[in-house]
Design a protein around this motif. Structure first.
Motif, PDB file in Angstrom:
ATOM      1  N   GLN A 133      -9.049  12.777   1.590  1.00 17.68           N
ATOM      2  CA  GLN A 133      -8.511  11.804   2.537  1.00 17.68           C
ATOM      3  C   GLN A 133      -9.577  10.790   2.941  1.00 17.68           C
ATOM      4  OE1 GLN A 133      -6.498  13.397   6.032  1.00 17.68           O
ATOM      5  NE2 GLN A 133      -7.155  11.635   7.248  1.00 17.68           N
ATOM      6  N   SER A 134     -10.803  11.248   3.144  1.00 14.76           N
ATOM      7  CA  SER A 134     -11.863  10.335   3.591  1.00 14.76           C
ATOM      8  C   SER A 134     -12.184   9.301   2.518  1.00 14.76           C
ATOM      9  CB  SER A 134     -13.124  11.123   3.955  1.00 14.76           C
ATOM     10  OG  SER A 134     -13.603  11.852   2.837  1.00 14.76           O
ATOM     11  N   TYR A 135     -12.214   9.734   1.252  1.00 15.78           N
ATOM     12  CA  TYR A 135     -12.478   8.801   0.157  1.00 15.78           C
ATOM     13  C   TYR A 135     -11.341   7.791   0.030  1.00 15.78           C
ATOM     14  CZ  TYR A 135     -13.525   7.132  -4.579  1.00 15.78           C
ATOM     15  OH  TYR A 135     -13.808   6.354  -5.671  1.00 15.78           O
ATOM     16  N   PHE A 136     -10.118   8.265   0.145  1.00 12.13           N
ATOM     17  CA  PHE A 136      -8.943   7.398   0.113  1.00 12.13           C
ATOM     18  C   PHE A 136      -9.010   6.362   1.233  1.00 12.13           C
ATOM     19  CE2 PHE A 136      -4.739   7.132   2.350  1.00 12.13           C
ATOM     20  CZ  PHE A 136      -4.224   6.075   1.599  1.00 12.13           C
ATOM     21  N   SER A 137      -9.298   6.802   2.456  1.00 14.06           N
ATOM     22  CA  SER A 137      -9.332   5.884   3.588  1.00 14.06           C
ATOM     23  C   SER A 137     -10.426   4.836   3.410  1.00 14.06           C
ATOM     24  CB  SER A 137      -9.555   6.656   4.891  1.00 14.06           C
ATOM     25  OG  SER A 137      -8.467   7.530   5.148  1.00 14.06           O
ATOM     26  N   LYS A 138     -11.561   5.255   2.877  1.00  9.70           N
ATOM     27  CA  LYS A 138     -12.670   4.329   2.656  1.00  9.70           C
ATOM     28  C   LYS A 138     -12.282   3.244   1.651  1.00  9.70           C
ATOM     29  CE  LYS A 138     -17.446   4.225   0.962  1.00  9.70           C
ATOM     30  NZ  LYS A 138     -18.575   5.044   0.444  1.00  9.70           N
ATOM     31  N   LEU A 139     -11.703   3.641   0.514  1.00  6.73           N
ATOM     32  CA  LEU A 139     -11.301   2.669  -0.499  1.00  6.73           C
ATOM     33  C   LEU A 139     -10.174   1.777  -0.004  1.00  6.73           C
ATOM     34  CD1 LEU A 139     -11.365   4.752  -3.811  1.00  6.73           C
ATOM     35  CD2 LEU A 139     -13.024   3.062  -3.020  1.00  6.73           C
TER      36      LEU A 139
ATOM     37  N   ASP B 206     -10.415  -2.348   0.235  1.00  9.63           N
ATOM     38  CA  ASP B 206      -9.580  -3.245  -0.563  1.00  9.63           C
ATOM     39  C   ASP B 206      -8.513  -3.972   0.247  1.00  9.63           C
ATOM     40  OD1 ASP B 206     -11.077  -2.140  -2.584  1.00  9.63           O
ATOM     41  OD2 ASP B 206      -9.389  -1.940  -3.963  1.00  9.63           O
ATOM     42  N   GLU B 207      -7.987  -3.326   1.305  1.00  9.91           N
ATOM     43  CA  GLU B 207      -6.892  -3.923   2.070  1.00  9.91           C
ATOM     44  C   GLU B 207      -7.357  -4.585   3.367  1.00  9.91           C
ATOM     45  OE1 GLU B 207      -3.828  -4.157   0.937  1.00  9.91           O
ATOM     46  OE2 GLU B 207      -4.419  -3.081  -0.887  1.00  9.91           O
ATOM     47  N   GLY B 208      -8.568  -4.253   3.808  1.00  5.11           N
ATOM     48  CA  GLY B 208      -9.088  -4.851   5.026  1.00  5.11           C
ATOM     49  C   GLY B 208      -8.642  -4.173   6.302  1.00  5.11           C
ATOM     50  N   VAL B 209      -7.756  -3.166   6.199  1.00  2.00           N
ATOM     51  CA  VAL B 209      -7.299  -2.395   7.355  1.00  2.00           C
ATOM     52  C   VAL B 209      -7.251  -0.925   6.960  1.00  2.00           C
ATOM     53  CG1 VAL B 209      -5.932  -4.267   8.361  1.00  2.00           C
ATOM     54  CG2 VAL B 209      -4.862  -2.681   6.729  1.00  2.00           C
ATOM     55  N   SER B 210      -7.214  -0.047   7.940  1.00  2.00           N
ATOM     56  CA  SER B 210      -7.106   1.380   7.662  1.00  2.00           C
ATOM     57  C   SER B 210      -5.687   1.708   7.202  1.00  2.00           C
ATOM     58  CB  SER B 210      -7.429   2.184   8.915  1.00  2.00           C
ATOM     59  OG  SER B 210      -6.398   2.007   9.883  1.00  2.00           O
ATOM     60  N   PRO B 211      -5.504   2.847   6.534  1.00  2.31           N
ATOM     61  CA  PRO B 211      -4.147   3.249   6.130  1.00  2.31           C
ATOM     62  C   PRO B 211      -3.180   3.343   7.308  1.00  2.31           C
ATOM     63  CG  PRO B 211      -5.774   4.585   4.996  1.00  2.31           C
ATOM     64  CD  PRO B 211      -6.521   3.781   6.003  1.00  2.31           C
ATOM     65  N   LEU B 212      -3.644   3.840   8.446  1.00  7.34           N
ATOM     66  CA  LEU B 212      -2.754   3.971   9.608  1.00  7.34           C
ATOM     67  C   LEU B 212      -2.312   2.604  10.132  1.00  7.34           C
ATOM     68  CD1 LEU B 212      -4.278   6.936  11.645  1.00  7.34           C
ATOM     69  CD2 LEU B 212      -2.104   6.877  10.390  1.00  7.34           C
ATOM     70  N   LEU B 213      -3.264   1.657  10.199  1.00  6.28           N
ATOM     71  CA  LEU B 213      -2.896   0.308  10.659  1.00  6.28           C
ATOM     72  C   LEU B 213      -1.952  -0.362   9.676  1.00  6.28           C
ATOM     73  CD1 LEU B 213      -6.230  -1.087  12.150  1.00  6.28           C
ATOM     74  CD2 LEU B 213      -4.127  -0.502  13.364  1.00  6.28           C
ATOM     75  N   TYR B 214      -2.169  -0.112   8.391  1.00  5.40           N
ATOM     76  CA  TYR B 214      -1.268  -0.671   7.389  1.00  5.40           C
ATOM     77  C   TYR B 214       0.140  -0.113   7.589  1.00  5.40           C
ATOM     78  CZ  TYR B 214       0.939  -1.643   2.924  1.00  5.40           C
ATOM     79  OH  TYR B 214       1.815  -2.069   1.944  1.00  5.40           O
ATOM     80  N   ARG B 215       0.226   1.198   7.773  1.00  3.13           N
ATOM     81  CA  ARG B 215       1.553   1.826   7.992  1.00  3.13           C
ATOM     82  C   ARG B 215       2.235   1.239   9.214  1.00  3.13           C
ATOM     83  NH1 ARG B 215       2.020   8.194   7.798  1.00  3.13           N
ATOM     84  NH2 ARG B 215       2.994   7.811   5.778  1.00  3.13           N
ATOM     85  N   ARG B 216       1.502   1.078  10.299  1.00  8.68           N
ATOM     86  CA  ARG B 216       2.106   0.534  11.518  1.00  8.68           C
ATOM     87  C   ARG B 216       2.588  -0.899  11.305  1.00  8.68           C
ATOM     88  NH1 ARG B 216      -2.892   2.513  15.253  1.00  8.68           N
ATOM     89  NH2 ARG B 216      -2.409   4.768  15.258  1.00  8.68           N
ATOM     90  N   SER B 217       1.806  -1.677  10.569  1.00 12.39           N
ATOM     91  CA  SER B 217       2.198  -3.072  10.375  1.00 12.39           C
ATOM     92  C   SER B 217       3.454  -3.199   9.529  1.00 12.39           C
ATOM     93  CB  SER B 217       1.043  -3.857   9.708  1.00 12.39           C
ATOM     94  OG  SER B 217       0.823  -3.395   8.403  1.00 12.39           O
ATOM     95  N   VAL B 218       3.576  -2.388   8.463  1.00 12.08           N
ATOM     96  CA  VAL B 218       4.767  -2.506   7.629  1.00 12.08           C
ATOM     97  C   VAL B 218       6.000  -1.902   8.321  1.00 12.08           C
ATOM     98  CG1 VAL B 218       3.493  -2.601   5.464  1.00 12.08           C
ATOM     99  CG2 VAL B 218       4.204  -0.396   6.344  1.00 12.08           C
ATOM    100  N   LYS B 219       5.769  -0.876   9.136  1.00 11.42           N
ATOM    101  CA  LYS B 219       6.887  -0.287   9.865  1.00 11.42           C
ATOM    102  C   LYS B 219       7.435  -1.280  10.900  1.00 11.42           C
ATOM    103  CE  LYS B 219       6.831   3.946   8.075  1.00 11.42           C
ATOM    104  NZ  LYS B 219       7.944   4.473   7.275  1.00 11.42           N
ATOM    105  N   GLN B 220       6.523  -2.045  11.510  1.00  8.60           N
ATOM    106  CA  GLN B 220       6.963  -3.010  12.519  1.00  8.60           C
ATOM    107  C   GLN B 220       7.653  -4.208  11.886  1.00  8.60           C
ATOM    108  OE1 GLN B 220       3.321  -3.882  14.509  1.00  8.60           O
ATOM    109  NE2 GLN B 220       3.318  -2.002  15.738  1.00  8.60           N
TER     110      GLN B 220
END
Length: 284
Positions: free
Chosen positions: A260-266, A270-284
């Protein structure tokens, strides 16, 4: 060189900032040729020309290419080249001579080392972009070198889309025209991204050497094999983040990441945001 033409030329001395950062213009203009117009030379650095009307031919690397209305002629002027008009229907052309770190890459990506003639997707738009460039250097408003770089980029974007659409049609719906071994490697990656893939394994799959696969894959796709594997795994992860409620650990595992840590780092790299912030943005 034959001087049988009517022309308008606007010279420019690019700033050091433009040279270091942008596609920058040396000079640009317009000319209307007479029936005997012909040029053969080596010059510098790149030029792109839009044929407004008339027809002609360009000789590039020993081959002759016809150029007509609405088409572009994109030349690396540091190599010997020749162009001449159709005596019955001579050219009227608008042109830009330019440089920049991206110039050589555009020339390569658009296939102009082989054929310097490009089709336009929207010839009316491209003509307007060229005319805006001419007006820009006549008036030189604040920030005009940045605007010029943007206009040149739009011209190349139109040509790139036209080329991609042509390739798509020629390949009966194939999304990318890659060599067969590259197609096979991409398919293998996308079907086996959960496995710990190596360049040696992928090369063995298509019966070539790892070195040759590395070079040819980067040339064809613009990224290394490892970068492509990561990009595909991140694409899978983004879909899972958007369409499921799986935990980050579950998403990482389902996308083929070792932790999980390696995934979150990459992902953040590449995306400029954390996976959690990305999830929140697309859900909203």
């Amino acid at each position: 060189m034959n001087s049988s033409y009517i022309s308008k030329t606007i010279p420019h001395t690019p700033s050091q900032l433009a040279k270091s950062l942008l596609l920058f213009v040396y000079d640009l203009g317009w000319y209307q040729c007479q029936s005997d117009y012909r040029v053969k030379r080596i010059y510098h650095p790149y030029s792109i020309r839009l044929v407004l009307r008339g027809r002609g031919d360009a000789v590039w690397r020993g081959k002759t290419h016809s150029v007509g209305p609405g088409q572009l002629l994109f030349l690396d002027l540091t190599e010997e080249h020749e162009y001449y008009v159709d005596a019955e229907d001579p050219w009227e052309i608008i042109w830009v001579r330019f440089g920049g770190t991206q110039a050589a890459e555009y020339h390569r990506v658009l296939g102009c080392m082989r054929n310097p003639v490009l089709n336009t997707r929207d010839s009316v738009l491209v003509r307007r972009l060229f005319e805006e460039l001419v007006t820009l250097f006549e008036q030189r408003p604040p920030g005009y070198e940045f605007t010029a770089s943007s206009l040149l980029t739009q011209i190349f974007t139109d040509a790139a889309i036209a080329l991609a659409e042509h390739d798509h049609s020629a390949n009966k719906g194939s999304p990318l025209r890659y060599p067969e071994h590259i197609h096979q490697v991409i398919q293998y990656i996308e079907e086996n991204y959960l496995l710990p893939l190596t360049i040696e394994e992928l090369a063995s799959h298509v019966f070539i050497s790892p070195g040759y696969l590395s070079r040819s894959f980067k040339l064809a796709t613009g990224c290394t094999v490892t970068e492509y594997i990561i990009k595909h795994r991140l694409l899978v992860a983004k879909k899972l983040l958007a369409d499921s409620e799986h935990s980050l650990g579950e998403v990482a595992q389902a996308a083929g990441f070792c932790s999980q840590s390696y995934f979150s780092k990459l992902f953040k790299r590449d995306e400029g945001v954390s996976p959690l912030l990305y999830r929140r943005s697309v859900k909203q």
